[in-house]
Design an enzyme around this catalytic site. Structure first.
Site, short mmCIF file in Angstrom:
data_model
loop_
_atom_site.label_atom_id
_atom_site.label_comp_id
_atom_site.label_asym_id
_atom_site.label_seq_id
_atom_site.Cartn_x
_atom_site.Cartn_y
_atom_site.Cartn_z
N GLU A 1 22.93 -6.67 -3.97
CA GLU A 1 23.74 -7.74 -3.39
C GLU A 1 24.43 -7.28 -2.11
OE1 GLU A 1 26.41 -9.94 -6.05
OE2 GLU A 1 25.35 -8.95 -7.69
N ARG B 1 21.31 1.87 -18.70
CA ARG B 1 21.13 1.21 -20.00
C ARG B 1 19.66 1.02 -20.32
NH1 ARG B 1 25.75 -0.58 -17.69
NH2 ARG B 1 24.62 -2.18 -16.56
#
Length: 179
Positions: A99, A62
């Site tokens: 993460e 994006r």
């Protein structure tokens, strides 16, 4: 600084994606709204209007959409920062934290010349691992990263603070609490 505008209403929230308990902030609805997309790009570039920007670096995927629009607006070149193995020419690479572990991103070694003024762009900053890696990658080849811009900040995850600790000014247009 964070600015909340009516464009916040154009961001779709999808619960439990990509896993249970996550509220995914989807900017594709903002991008589909011509007025909101234009306003977001205008707001992202506003602090640098009239300044010399050499390149805008966008993080896959994006960040490519937003970064291309920002580059056009400030009359700068565009540099894609991609996942490992996606670029055809000589690259520089860096590992960065996610993460759930590590990943690698790269850019063409000749995409930015030493000393060029670069703005980093992506749709969202959360934990900041990807953006931090991108700043390090750009600096590794001599870029002067003058700012990082994001439509959305998830301040509870601390990513914008990480970039500010690296002396990179951060521009976000809106914030959502939580994850």
């Amino acid at each position: 600084m964070t600015f909340d505008h009516d464009i916040k209403a154009t961001v779709r929230t999808i619960p439990d994606y990509p896993k249970k308990g996550i509220l995914f902030r989807d900017i594709t609805t903002l991008l589909a709204d011509a007025r909101a997309f234009r306003r977001a790009v205008d707001e992202l570039v506003q602090p640098w209007a009239g300044l010399k920007i050499d390149k805008v670096a966008g993080i896959e995927a994006r960040g490519f959409i937003l970064g291309g629009a920002v580059a056009h607006q400030v009359s700068a070149g565009f540099v894609p920062i991609r996942k490992k193995g996606k670029l055809p020419h000589t690259t520089v690479r860096i590992a960065y934290s996610l993460e759930y572990g590590l990943d690698e991103m790269e850019m063409h070694a000749d995409a930015v010349r030493p000393g060029e003024r670069v703005i980093l762009v992506d749709d969202l900053i959360a934990t900041g691992g990807t953006a931090e890696g991108a700043v390090k990658l750009l600096r590794q080849i001599g870029a002067n990263v003058i700012a990082a811009c994001f439509i959305i900040d998830l301040p509870d995850l601390g990513g914008a603070a990480k970039l500010r600790a690296m002396e990179v000014p951060v521009r976000t247009l809106m914030a959502f609490e939580g994850h």
